[in-house]
Write a protein that holds these residues in place. Sequence first.
Motif, PDB file in Angstrom:
ATOM      1  N   ARG A 188       0.839  -1.202   0.000  1.00 19.53           N
ATOM      2  CA  ARG A 188       0.000   0.000   0.000  1.00 19.53           C
ATOM      3  C   ARG A 188       0.869   1.245   0.000  1.00 19.53           C
ATOM      4  O   ARG A 188       2.038   1.213   0.412  1.00 19.53           O
ATOM      5  CB  ARG A 188      -0.930   0.016   1.207  1.00 19.53           C
ATOM      6  CG  ARG A 188      -0.215   0.092   2.544  1.00 19.53           C
ATOM      7  CD  ARG A 188      -1.180  -0.094   3.704  1.00 19.53           C
ATOM      8  NE  ARG A 188      -0.498  -0.056   4.986  1.00 19.53           N
ATOM      9  CZ  ARG A 188      -0.354   1.041   5.730  1.00 19.53           C
ATOM     10  NH1 ARG A 188      -0.848   2.208   5.294  1.00 19.53           N
ATOM     11  NH2 ARG A 188       0.281   1.008   6.877  1.00 19.53           N
ATOM     12  N   SER A 189       0.300   2.340  -0.472  1.00 22.59           N
ATOM     13  CA  SER A 189       0.979   3.629  -0.459  1.00 22.59           C
ATOM     14  C   SER A 189       0.658   4.308   0.866  1.00 22.59           C
ATOM     15  O   SER A 189      -0.513   4.488   1.205  1.00 22.59           O
ATOM     16  CB  SER A 189       0.497   4.489  -1.626  1.00 22.59           C
ATOM     17  OG  SER A 189       1.017   5.793  -1.543  1.00 22.59           O
ATOM     18  N   VAL A 190       1.669   4.680   1.624  1.00 20.33           N
ATOM     19  CA  VAL A 190       1.442   5.238   2.960  1.00 20.33           C
ATOM     20  C   VAL A 190       1.511   6.768   2.985  1.00 20.33           C
ATOM     21  O   VAL A 190       1.195   7.389   3.990  1.00 20.33           O
ATOM     22  CB  VAL A 190       2.453   4.652   3.971  1.00 20.33           C
ATOM     23  CG1 VAL A 190       2.238   3.173   4.118  1.00 20.33           C
ATOM     24  CG2 VAL A 190       3.891   4.948   3.558  1.00 20.33           C
ATOM     25  N   ARG A 191       1.948   7.374   1.887  1.00 19.47           N
ATOM     26  CA  ARG A 191       1.961   8.829   1.823  1.00 19.47           C
ATOM     27  C   ARG A 191       1.943   9.290   0.374  1.00 19.47           C
ATOM     28  O   ARG A 191       2.324   8.559  -0.537  1.00 19.47           O
ATOM     29  CB  ARG A 191       3.195   9.402   2.527  1.00 19.47           C
ATOM     30  CG  ARG A 191       4.532   9.055   1.871  1.00 19.47           C
ATOM     31  CD  ARG A 191       5.685   9.763   2.569  1.00 19.47           C
ATOM     32  NE  ARG A 191       6.984   9.408   2.002  1.00 19.47           N
ATOM     33  CZ  ARG A 191       7.496   9.942   0.905  1.00 19.47           C
ATOM     34  NH1 ARG A 191       6.812  10.870   0.235  1.00 19.47           N
ATOM     35  NH2 ARG A 191       8.687   9.568   0.460  1.00 19.47           N
ATOM     36  N   GLY A 192       1.455  10.496   0.172  1.00 19.24           N
ATOM     37  CA  GLY A 192       1.415  11.053  -1.163  1.00 19.24           C
ATOM     38  C   GLY A 192       2.808  11.423  -1.652  1.00 19.24           C
ATOM     39  O   GLY A 192       3.690  11.766  -0.851  1.00 19.24           O
ATOM     40  N   THR A 193       3.010  11.333  -2.940  1.00 17.65           N
ATOM     41  CA  THR A 193       4.302  11.680  -3.537  1.00 17.65           C
ATOM     42  C   THR A 193       4.074  12.559  -4.765  1.00 17.65           C
ATOM     43  O   THR A 193       2.978  12.605  -5.319  1.00 17.65           O
ATOM     44  CB  THR A 193       5.079  10.425  -3.966  1.00 17.65           C
ATOM     45  OG1 THR A 193       4.279   9.673  -4.893  1.00 17.65           O
ATOM     46  CG2 THR A 193       5.412   9.551  -2.765  1.00 17.65           C
ATOM     47  N   ILE A 194       5.122  13.225  -5.175  1.00 16.84           N
ATOM     48  CA  ILE A 194       5.067  13.985  -6.421  1.00 16.84           C
ATOM     49  C   ILE A 194       5.158  12.989  -7.573  1.00 16.84           C
ATOM     50  O   ILE A 194       5.844  11.972  -7.479  1.00 16.84           O
ATOM     51  CB  ILE A 194       6.249  14.983  -6.492  1.00 16.84           C
ATOM     52  CG1 ILE A 194       6.202  15.935  -5.299  1.00 16.84           C
ATOM     53  CG2 ILE A 194       6.226  15.771  -7.805  1.00 16.84           C
ATOM     54  CD1 ILE A 194       7.435  16.820  -5.182  1.00 16.84           C
ATOM     55  N   LYS A 195       4.469  13.284  -8.665  1.00 16.23           N
ATOM     56  CA  LYS A 195       4.551  12.399  -9.820  1.00 16.23           C
ATOM     57  C   LYS A 195       5.993  12.284 -10.277  1.00 16.23           C
ATOM     58  O   LYS A 195       6.679  13.289 -10.468  1.00 16.23           O
ATOM     59  CB  LYS A 195       3.680  12.931 -10.967  1.00 16.23           C
ATOM     60  CG  LYS A 195       2.188  12.789 -10.726  1.00 16.23           C
ATOM     61  CD  LYS A 195       1.404  13.231 -11.946  1.00 16.23           C
ATOM     62  CE  LYS A 195      -0.093  13.063 -11.725  1.00 16.23           C
ATOM     63  NZ  LYS A 195      -0.870  13.475 -12.924  1.00 16.23           N
ATOM     64  N   ALA A 213       4.391   0.323   2.072  1.00 14.37           N
ATOM     65  CA  ALA A 213       4.473  -0.652   3.168  1.00 14.37           C
ATOM     66  C   ALA A 213       3.638  -1.875   2.804  1.00 14.37           C
ATOM     67  O   ALA A 213       2.669  -1.779   2.036  1.00 14.37           O
ATOM     68  CB  ALA A 213       3.962  -0.041   4.471  1.00 14.37           C
ATOM     69  N   VAL A 214       4.019  -3.020   3.339  1.00 15.94           N
ATOM     70  CA  VAL A 214       3.271  -4.250   3.088  1.00 15.94           C
ATOM     71  C   VAL A 214       1.979  -4.224   3.889  1.00 15.94           C
ATOM     72  O   VAL A 214       1.958  -3.803   5.055  1.00 15.94           O
ATOM     73  CB  VAL A 214       4.110  -5.482   3.482  1.00 15.94           C
ATOM     74  CG1 VAL A 214       3.271  -6.756   3.446  1.00 15.94           C
ATOM     75  CG2 VAL A 214       5.307  -5.615   2.554  1.00 15.94           C
ATOM     76  N   ARG A 215       0.888  -4.647   3.287  1.00 14.95           N
ATOM     77  CA  ARG A 215      -0.388  -4.717   3.987  1.00 14.95           C
ATOM     78  C   ARG A 215      -0.345  -5.816   5.045  1.00 14.95           C
ATOM     79  O   ARG A 215       0.236  -6.879   4.825  1.00 14.95           O
ATOM     80  CB  ARG A 215      -1.533  -5.002   3.001  1.00 14.95           C
ATOM     81  CG  ARG A 215      -1.783  -3.875   2.008  1.00 14.95           C
ATOM     82  CD  ARG A 215      -2.928  -4.225   1.077  1.00 14.95           C
ATOM     83  NE  ARG A 215      -3.112  -3.211   0.055  1.00 14.95           N
ATOM     84  CZ  ARG A 215      -3.857  -2.122   0.215  1.00 14.95           C
ATOM     85  NH1 ARG A 215      -4.496  -1.923   1.365  1.00 14.95           N
ATOM     86  NH2 ARG A 215      -3.990  -1.244  -0.767  1.00 14.95           N
TER      87      ARG A 215
END
Length: 265
Positions: A188-195, A213-215
Amino acid sequence: MAADRSARAAPTGGLRRDSGWSHVPLSIARAFLEMIYPPTCTLCGGALVDPGAIEMCDACIDAVRGKCRHWCRRCGMPMEPMRLGEPTCNRCLKQKLPFAEVVVLGRYEGAMREAVIAGKKFIHEPLMMALGGLLGEQIASQVDSIPEIVTYVPSHWRRRLKRGTVPAATLAKQVGRVLGLPVHPAVRSVRGTIKQGKLAAGQRAENISNAFAVRRRYHPNGHSYLLIDDVMTTGATMSEVTRVLLAAGATRVCVAATARGVGKT
């Protein structure tokens, strides 16, 4: 009275369970529908003369694959002519790459670029499904030891909400169907990132560092994974997700992308 209320509450829409249509074989029903709505290529919209599992015409399949058909199995870059008979190129000999192998369908340019960009929108999801089918066939023909589980590079929830679809997930489902493998949203994505496309090559690794991070419900320990994404450019994102899986106990990670960016397009 209870029986009367149940009868009134029963849904009236759709086909009834005892409808004659429920006994029509799916192959016949599909053939009937195709007579009314002939299948078309998901890229150019032209009629498919001989529709198969991949809903894309031969001309468009050739166009998205492009002229290059030999890719380094270590880093995914186009192979130099003098090394076409070898599995790896000169570029990656000294690189420390966390993934074991790379499969690429085509170069990120021309028809492939148009297809990938269009496939990021929900309305063009069938196009991404067609690309996923092609990628699955490419993996089946190229990888000798195919991993046990298919997974994909996740998108942050804000990006999912904006697009209405996760292209990598759509690709992974089709790859899993072709290969007959389970598809797990293991990361899963745990934080937003810039493209990544907006950043220089040197900034990309920092941008997605600790972004995944792993679910909890998935346990990579002891399993091998096939990691899917739509585009691979510097390999920073694929490398970061691979590291997360390996740190959680995955034995081996192979990566695959429909398109390989090899420079400015």
